[in-house]
Design a protein around this motif. Structure first.
Motif, mmCIF file in Angstrom:
data_model
loop_
_atom_site.group_PDB
_atom_site.id
_atom_site.type_symbol
_atom_site.label_atom_id
_atom_site.label_comp_id
_atom_site.label_asym_id
_atom_site.label_seq_id
_atom_site.Cartn_x
_atom_site.Cartn_y
_atom_site.Cartn_z
ATOM 1 N N THR A 123 0.777 -1.222 0.133
ATOM 2 C CA THR A 123 0.066 -0.126 -0.006
ATOM 3 C C THR A 123 1.112 1.157 0.011
ATOM 4 O OG1 THR A 123 -0.076 -0.066 2.299
ATOM 5 C CG2 THR A 123 -2.076 -1.055 1.239
ATOM 6 N N VAL A 124 0.333 2.314 -0.625
ATOM 7 C CA VAL A 124 1.008 3.642 -0.842
ATOM 8 C C VAL A 124 1.570 4.033 0.656
ATOM 9 C CG1 VAL A 124 -0.530 5.252 -1.009
ATOM 10 C CG2 VAL A 124 1.232 5.565 -2.169
ATOM 11 N N ALA A 130 -5.201 8.798 -10.289
ATOM 12 C CA ALA A 130 -4.539 7.558 -9.280
ATOM 13 C C ALA A 130 -3.095 7.919 -9.321
ATOM 14 C CB ALA A 130 -4.604 6.359 -9.933
ATOM 15 N N SER A 136 -1.376 8.895 -5.787
ATOM 16 C CA SER A 136 -0.200 8.300 -5.232
ATOM 17 C C SER A 136 0.930 9.148 -5.117
ATOM 18 C CB SER A 136 -0.146 7.163 -6.161
ATOM 19 O OG SER A 136 0.512 7.511 -7.498
ATOM 20 N N GLY A 164 4.048 7.455 -2.523
ATOM 21 C CA GLY A 164 4.800 6.963 -3.754
ATOM 22 C C GLY A 164 5.942 7.893 -4.436
ATOM 23 N N PRO A 183 0.452 3.251 -9.151
ATOM 24 C CA PRO A 183 -0.649 2.756 -8.654
ATOM 25 C C PRO A 183 -1.491 1.495 -9.335
ATOM 26 C CG PRO A 183 -1.085 4.749 -9.653
ATOM 27 C CD PRO A 183 0.414 4.605 -9.840
ATOM 28 N N SER A 184 -2.107 0.744 -8.642
ATOM 29 C CA SER A 184 -2.680 -0.554 -9.394
ATOM 30 C C SER A 184 -4.322 -0.594 -8.876
ATOM 31 C CB SER A 184 -2.026 -1.817 -8.860
ATOM 32 O OG SER A 184 -2.013 -2.183 -7.563
ATOM 33 N N TRP A 189 -7.252 0.315 -5.688
ATOM 34 C CA TRP A 189 -7.686 1.056 -4.301
ATOM 35 C C TRP A 189 -9.081 0.547 -3.911
ATOM 36 C CZ3 TRP A 189 -12.423 3.481 -3.379
ATOM 37 C CH2 TRP A 189 -13.149 4.027 -4.531
ATOM 38 N N MET A 206 -4.756 2.529 -1.230
ATOM 39 C CA MET A 206 -4.250 2.300 -2.513
ATOM 40 C C MET A 206 -3.168 1.478 -2.586
ATOM 41 S SD MET A 206 -2.966 5.070 -5.371
ATOM 42 C CE MET A 206 -4.402 6.492 -5.274
ATOM 43 N N GLU A 207 -2.862 0.508 -3.520
ATOM 44 C CA GLU A 207 -1.688 -0.251 -3.584
ATOM 45 C C GLU A 207 -1.252 -0.010 -5.171
ATOM 46 O OE1 GLU A 207 -3.670 -3.979 -0.847
ATOM 47 O OE2 GLU A 207 -4.106 -3.779 -3.044
ATOM 48 N N GLY A 208 0.057 -0.682 -5.145
ATOM 49 C CA GLY A 208 0.531 -0.484 -6.399
ATOM 50 C C GLY A 208 1.993 -1.196 -6.665
ATOM 51 N N THR A 247 -6.823 0.817 -11.131
ATOM 52 C CA THR A 247 -6.511 2.185 -11.849
ATOM 53 C C THR A 247 -6.373 2.070 -13.423
ATOM 54 O OG1 THR A 247 -4.346 1.717 -11.091
ATOM 55 C CG2 THR A 247 -5.651 2.747 -9.596
#
Length: 370
Positions: free
Chosen positions: A89-90, A119, A123, A127, A137-138, A140, A278-280, A318
């Motif tokens: 996660t960011v 996104a 981020s 990020g 970002p991938s 959320w 948010m993940e990425g 995203t």
């Protein structure tokens, strides 16, 4: 955090056209080695791996983890080796830099036209560190309230994290230790019962400890109502399936998957705000197949790949244009779970620096052992 949340959410609805072909690296070196993916359990399916290989010629392996702490501890144990791409996660990215575990991304090698602009901008907090971007970002999602519609009487207009602890839910609550403390913190803050503003205390250890002292007391007083603590997605779902939970503070994916199985579950945001994250994609410092990392990110930033991800997880991709390819049940879940008020009121997890993670874990352990 200082991201414009409304701008982010508006951006998710403003997807435009993709560039004709996002795959422009495709080097022989990338194809000659496997891409080693370390991501959340359930995030990468065989369908996705097959499609990635068909589009790029690159074989990829997927190793799952269940928590952010598991991911960080694994990378610390190997000094940033063993995998080519991870998905934290960011809010946790600065912590990886503190331990010198990741490397910056070469933004010129990423097809940003395939990602939602909101996104990318959103981020930047977490990020982008020291002017360098470490995070693409991938997806959320949120953590809010899942409940059994047959065994609870929920008023969605006034729903609060405090509703978990109503007497009628005794022996039927499921929560994750550390985020339950955050939920109780938001509930107490709204009542004016915390010594310091909760969000600001993420920047000050003394203030956070003072807040946690108050939160832990309330959490411990209600601990007898817990049917099961959860830590991973499978555990959260199992609490409802087999262990007597009728209400819980869970990820949106927990409710989504139970609903797909036909369980009488609904998901709603409390008045304090659903906890959003948010993940990425992030590259460990000792990644071996760097070219394939960029191929994977660019593959993901296509509508088809983004839609595969949402189909597998129930989270929000995203990838630009993915929403148009989603199955009806996925669209229905989002519409049934969030009002516009809920989307305007998201509570985004602040940056979680190492001192905070250590303090959070200390109070979580005290909560679990109380």
């Amino acid at each position: 955090m200082t991201i414009s949340r409304r701008k982010f959410l508006k951006g998710t609805a403003a997807a435009g056209a993709l560039a004709a072909s996002p795959f422009y690296i495709n080097s022989a070196l990338a194809q000659s080695r496997e891409l080693r993916i370390y991501a959340w359990a359930g995030y990468i399916t065989n369908e996705m791996l097959d499609d990635f290989r068909a589009k790029t010629g690159i074989n990829a392996t997927f190793t799952p983890y269940g928590t952010n702490d598991e991911l960080l501890n694994s990378l610390r144990a190997t000094d940033g080796s063993g995998f080519d791409i991870i998905m934290p996660t960011v809010d946790r990215v600065p912590g990886y830099l503190d331990f010198d575990l990741i490397q910056p991304l070469d933004e010129s090698r990423i097809n940003w036209d395939g990602a939602l602009e909101s996104a990318i901008t959103g981020s930047e907090v977490g990020g982008v560190v020291g002017g360098k971007r470490y995070f693409a970002p991938s997806d959320w999602g949120t953590e809010a309230i899942a409940y059994n519609t047959e065994w609870t009487n929920i008023n969605r207009d006034t729903l609060s994290y405090g509703d978990l602890w109503k007497p009628e839910h005794a022996d039927g609550v499921t929560v994750r230790g550390h985020s339950a403390l955050a939920g109780i913190g938001l509930w107490l803050e709204k009542q004016g019962k915390l010594p310091y503003p909760f969000l600001e205390s993420y920047k000050n250890e003394t203030a956070m400890r003072a807040n946690f002292d108050v939160i832990l007391k309330v959490a411990t007083e209600h601990k007898h109502m817990i049917a099961q603590f959860w830590d991973t997605e499978n555990e959260a779902q199992g609490a409802f399936r087999a262990n007597g939970a009728i209400i819980g503070q869970t990820w949106d994916s927990t409710a989504f998957n139970l609903i797909q199985e036909g369980e009488p579950i609904a998901y709603a945001a409390p008045v304090e705000g659903a906890m959003a994250w948010m993940e990425g994609f992030v590259m460990p410092k000792n990644a071996q197949n760097v070219d394939a990392v960029y191929e994977f990110i660019n593959w993901y930033y296509t509508p088809e790949a983004g839609a595969m991800f949402v189909k597998a997880t129930g989270y929000n991709s995203t990838s630009r244009g993915a929403d148009a390819l989603l199955p009806p049940e996925t669209k229905a879940f989002f519409q049934n779970s969030y009002t516009q008020r809920d989307l305007d009121n998201l509570w985004w997890w602040p940056i979680q620096e190492p001192w905070y993670v250590a303090l959070r874990n200390e109070y979580q352990d005290r909560y679990l052992s109380a």
